[in-house]
Design an enzyme around this catalytic site. Sequence first.
Site, PDB file in Angstrom:
ATOM      1  N   GLY A  45       0.799  -1.156   0.027  1.00  0.00           N
ATOM      2  CA  GLY A  45       0.252  -0.129  -0.142  1.00  0.00           C
ATOM      3  C   GLY A  45       0.719   1.331   0.128  1.00  0.00           C
ATOM      4  N   CYS A  46       1.977   1.184   0.932  1.00  0.00           N
ATOM      5  CA  CYS A  46       2.982   2.292   1.000  1.00  0.00           C
ATOM      6  C   CYS A  46       3.438   2.745  -0.424  1.00  0.00           C
ATOM      7  CB  CYS A  46       3.828   2.303   2.027  1.00  0.00           C
ATOM      8  SG  CYS A  46       2.910   2.066   3.634  1.00  0.00           S
ATOM      9  N   THR A  47       3.845   1.355  -1.052  1.00  0.00           N
ATOM     10  CA  THR A  47       4.520   1.590  -2.347  1.00  0.00           C
ATOM     11  C   THR A  47       3.702   2.352  -3.493  1.00  0.00           C
ATOM     12  OG1 THR A  47       6.121  -0.130  -1.810  1.00  0.00           O
ATOM     13  CG2 THR A  47       5.921   0.428  -4.177  1.00  0.00           C
TER      14      THR A  47
END
Length: 155
Positions: A45-47
């Site tokens: 998700g952060c990527t």
Amino acid sequence: MQTLKAGDTAPQFSLPNENNQTVNLNDFKGKKVLVYFYPKAMTPGCTIQAQGLRDSQNSLAEQNVEVLGISPDAVKRLPKFIEKESLNFTLLSDEDHSVADAFGVWGLKKFMGKEYDGIHRITFLIDESGKVEHVFDKFKTKTHHEVVLDYLQNS
């Protein structure tokens, strides 16, 4: 957990960046700053969220917006994330989550039936005078950058 809201003065902070150099919110006086909190570098998700901001960098720059990504990751983890994803904005390490606390984004989370303390994925647009202009707290990681750009283009 009391999250900052539009109109609040943004807490001043100093955190180490990916090169272990201190970055202060004051360094950006006269610009808008998009402070986005994310749980952990190099997670799916952060990527996706970081890639969207990376790909929107020109549009954000046209709106006089600097991007600062803040996570509780150790400084040594940040350059790997930047290099792997060709990120073109600054990442900051908030290992003791003091800045996350000040913004009201550190608190109880639930994941797969477990409760733990962590970062809530919330983004703050801070105006040129250091006030919170807008809080983005309802978005999907894949469209985060679109939500931000829509707000900037229509405000």
